[in-house]
Design a protein around this motif. Structure first.
Motif, PDB file in Angstrom:
ATOM      1  N   TYR A  38      -4.628   3.153  -6.440  1.00 32.20           N
ATOM      2  CA  TYR A  38      -5.748   3.583  -7.260  1.00 32.20           C
ATOM      3  C   TYR A  38      -5.456   3.364  -8.732  1.00 32.20           C
ATOM      4  O   TYR A  38      -4.371   3.665  -9.210  1.00 32.20           O
ATOM      5  N   GLU A  39      -6.455   2.834  -9.418  1.00 34.01           N
ATOM      6  CA  GLU A  39      -6.407   2.685 -10.872  1.00 34.01           C
ATOM      7  C   GLU A  39      -7.675   3.328 -11.414  1.00 34.01           C
ATOM      8  O   GLU A  39      -8.771   2.873 -11.090  1.00 34.01           O
ATOM      9  N   ASN A  40      -7.504   4.404 -12.178  1.00 33.92           N
ATOM     10  CA  ASN A  40      -8.658   5.142 -12.718  1.00 33.92           C
ATOM     11  C   ASN A  40      -9.685   5.469 -11.642  1.00 33.92           C
ATOM     12  O   ASN A  40     -10.868   5.180 -11.788  1.00 33.92           O
ATOM     13  N   PHE A  41      -9.217   6.012 -10.530  1.00 33.53           N
ATOM     14  CA  PHE A  41     -10.016   6.476  -9.402  1.00 33.53           C
ATOM     15  C   PHE A  41     -10.502   5.361  -8.487  1.00 33.53           C
ATOM     16  O   PHE A  41     -10.950   5.639  -7.382  1.00 33.53           O
ATOM     17  N   ALA A  42     -10.453   4.115  -8.904  1.00 35.16           N
ATOM     18  CA  ALA A  42     -10.909   3.004  -8.059  1.00 35.16           C
ATOM     19  C   ALA A  42      -9.795   2.601  -7.100  1.00 35.16           C
ATOM     20  O   ALA A  42      -8.650   2.438  -7.505  1.00 35.16           O
ATOM     21  N   GLY A  43     -10.156   2.452  -5.815  1.00 33.34           N
ATOM     22  CA  GLY A  43      -9.167   2.113  -4.802  1.00 33.34           C
ATOM     23  C   GLY A  43      -9.174   0.639  -4.438  1.00 33.34           C
ATOM     24  O   GLY A  43     -10.226   0.000  -4.409  1.00 33.34           O
ATOM     25  N   PHE A  44      -7.981   0.134  -4.154  1.00 38.23           N
ATOM     26  CA  PHE A  44      -7.781  -1.257  -3.729  1.00 38.23           C
ATOM     27  C   PHE A  44      -6.756  -1.263  -2.600  1.00 38.23           C
ATOM     28  O   PHE A  44      -5.802  -0.477  -2.631  1.00 38.23           O
ATOM     29  N   TRP A  45      -6.914  -2.136  -1.638  1.00 35.24           N
ATOM     30  CA  TRP A  45      -5.919  -2.231  -0.560  1.00 35.24           C
ATOM     31  C   TRP A  45      -4.622  -2.796  -1.129  1.00 35.24           C
ATOM     32  O   TRP A  45      -4.623  -3.778  -1.860  1.00 35.24           O
ATOM     33  N   VAL A  46      -3.525  -2.161  -0.776  1.00 37.25           N
ATOM     34  CA  VAL A  46      -2.226  -2.561  -1.328  1.00 37.25           C
ATOM     35  C   VAL A  46      -1.828  -3.963  -0.873  1.00 37.25           C
ATOM     36  O   VAL A  46      -1.091  -4.652  -1.584  1.00 37.25           O
ATOM     37  N   ASP A  47      -2.320  -4.427   0.266  1.00 36.53           N
ATOM     38  CA  ASP A  47      -1.947  -5.777   0.712  1.00 36.53           C
ATOM     39  C   ASP A  47      -2.529  -6.875  -0.180  1.00 36.53           C
ATOM     40  O   ASP A  47      -2.166  -8.038  -0.054  1.00 36.53           O
ATOM     41  N   GLN A  48      -3.386  -6.487  -1.134  1.00 39.25           N
ATOM     42  CA  GLN A  48      -3.895  -7.441  -2.111  1.00 39.25           C
ATOM     43  C   GLN A  48      -2.883  -7.674  -3.240  1.00 39.25           C
ATOM     44  O   GLN A  48      -3.058  -8.584  -4.046  1.00 39.25           O
ATOM     45  N   GLU A  49      -1.864  -6.819  -3.298  1.00 38.28           N
ATOM     46  CA  GLU A  49      -0.829  -6.902  -4.334  1.00 38.28           C
ATOM     47  C   GLU A  49       0.539  -6.995  -3.662  1.00 38.28           C
ATOM     48  O   GLU A  49       1.185  -5.967  -3.417  1.00 38.28           O
ATOM     49  N   PRO A  50       1.000  -8.209  -3.340  1.00 34.96           N
ATOM     50  CA  PRO A  50       2.243  -8.373  -2.576  1.00 34.96           C
ATOM     51  C   PRO A  50       3.463  -7.678  -3.188  1.00 34.96           C
ATOM     52  O   PRO A  50       4.293  -7.132  -2.458  1.00 34.96           O
ATOM     53  N   GLU A  51       3.572  -7.652  -4.496  1.00 31.92           N
ATOM     54  CA  GLU A  51       4.722  -7.008  -5.140  1.00 31.92           C
ATOM     55  C   GLU A  51       4.722  -5.498  -4.878  1.00 31.92           C
ATOM     56  O   GLU A  51       5.767  -4.905  -4.585  1.00 31.92           O
ATOM     57  N   ILE A  52       3.561  -4.884  -4.963  1.00 32.19           N
ATOM     58  CA  ILE A  52       3.454  -3.439  -4.757  1.00 32.19           C
ATOM     59  C   ILE A  52       3.633  -3.114  -3.273  1.00 32.19           C
ATOM     60  O   ILE A  52       4.297  -2.130  -2.916  1.00 32.19           O
ATOM     61  N   GLU A  53       3.070  -3.931  -2.410  1.00 29.93           N
ATOM     62  CA  GLU A  53       3.245  -3.722  -0.970  1.00 29.93           C
ATOM     63  C   GLU A  53       4.726  -3.846  -0.588  1.00 29.93           C
ATOM     64  O   GLU A  53       5.239  -3.035   0.191  1.00 29.93           O
ATOM     65  N   ALA A  54       5.432  -4.816  -1.161  1.00 29.02           N
ATOM     66  CA  ALA A  54       6.860  -4.975  -0.876  1.00 29.02           C
ATOM     67  C   ALA A  54       7.654  -3.766  -1.360  1.00 29.02           C
ATOM     68  O   ALA A  54       8.569  -3.289  -0.666  1.00 29.02           O
ATOM     69  N   LYS A  55       7.308  -3.236  -2.531  1.00 23.26           N
ATOM     70  CA  LYS A  55       7.993  -2.049  -3.049  1.00 23.26           C
ATOM     71  C   LYS A  55       7.717  -0.849  -2.148  1.00 23.26           C
ATOM     72  O   LYS A  55       8.617  -0.050  -1.869  1.00 23.26           O
ATOM     73  N   MET A  56       6.500  -0.719  -1.676  1.00 22.24           N
ATOM     74  CA  MET A  56       6.142   0.371  -0.769  1.00 22.24           C
ATOM     75  C   MET A  56       6.998   0.306   0.503  1.00 22.24           C
ATOM     76  O   MET A  56       7.585   1.312   0.920  1.00 22.24           O
ATOM     77  N   LYS A  57       7.092  -0.876   1.086  1.00 24.14           N
ATOM     78  CA  LYS A  57       7.876  -1.034   2.319  1.00 24.14           C
ATOM     79  C   LYS A  57       9.358  -0.774   2.067  1.00 24.14           C
ATOM     80  O   LYS A  57      10.051  -0.196   2.914  1.00 24.14           O
ATOM     81  N   GLU A  58       9.845  -1.175   0.905  1.00 23.36           N
ATOM     82  CA  GLU A  58      11.243  -0.914   0.537  1.00 23.36           C
ATOM     83  C   GLU A  58      11.506   0.590   0.458  1.00 23.36           C
ATOM     84  O   GLU A  58      12.515   1.079   0.977  1.00 23.36           O
ATOM     85  N   ILE A  59      10.616   1.325  -0.174  1.00 25.24           N
ATOM     86  CA  ILE A  59      10.754   2.780  -0.296  1.00 25.24           C
ATOM     87  C   ILE A  59      10.710   3.435   1.080  1.00 25.24           C
ATOM     88  O   ILE A  59      11.538   4.296   1.399  1.00 25.24           O
ATOM     89  N   GLU A  60       9.754   3.021   1.907  1.00 26.39           N
ATOM     90  CA  GLU A  60       9.639   3.607   3.244  1.00 26.39           C
ATOM     91  C   GLU A  60      10.898   3.367   4.076  1.00 26.39           C
ATOM     92  O   GLU A  60      11.370   4.280   4.764  1.00 26.39           O
ATOM     93  N   LYS A  61      11.428   2.172   3.986  1.00 28.62           N
ATOM     94  CA  LYS A  61      12.626   1.846   4.770  1.00 28.62           C
ATOM     95  C   LYS A  61      13.860   2.585   4.228  1.00 28.62           C
ATOM     96  O   LYS A  61      14.621   3.186   4.986  1.00 28.62           O
TER      97      LYS A  61
END
Length: 137
Positions: A38-61
């Motif tokens: 979310y950016e200023n309340f607007a939501g976007f699917w994280v798979d649209q941002e590969p860098e952020i999705e990769a960081k998310m998976k790294e944190i989860e693992k």
């Protein structure tokens, strides 16, 4: 006691509902494991941002947790992504989120993209509005 990914996901869905997230975003998470950022309340699917999705998976693992939402903001101390998480320990789940009027206090891993060494776990204040969220403190 450690938990399964499904148990953490069930808790994450409860937290998304507490945040009053837009129902199609909750459904996307529930049915397809799609996480929103979310950016200023607007939501976007994280798979649209590969860098952020990769960081998310790294944190989860690395921390055996489940990310259920992400906020993004620019602060005086850098560009930050707040990964709202469900930990692996059910005895902590009661403290993952608190509400104070329209504001919520959620447990998160804050990734300071500008200064990675400043990244840490902690509680962030988020405001819910029109089905989205924004970090306010």
């Amino acid at each position: 006691m450690n938990t399964t990914a499904q148990e953490r996901k069930t808790k994450a869905i409860q937290l998304l509902k507490q945040l009053d997230i837009y129902k199609p975003y909750i459904k996307g998470y529930e049915e397809n494991d799609q996480v929103c950022f979310y950016e200023n309340f607007a939501g976007f699917w994280v798979d649209q941002e590969p860098e952020i999705e990769a960081k998310m998976k790294e944190i989860e693992k690395k921390y055996n947790c489940t990310v259920y939402a992400i906020t993004h903001e620019f602060t005086d101390f850098g560009e930050c992504y707040d990964f709202l998480i469900v930990t692996d320990y059910p005895d902590e789940w009661e403290t993952l989120m608190h509400r104070n009027r329209n504001d919520h206090y959620a447990f998160a891993y804050v990734w300071n993209k500008t200064d990675d060494w400043c990244s840490e776990f902690g509680t962030v204040a988020v405001q819910s509005f029109c089905g989205g969220i924004k970090r306010i403190g």
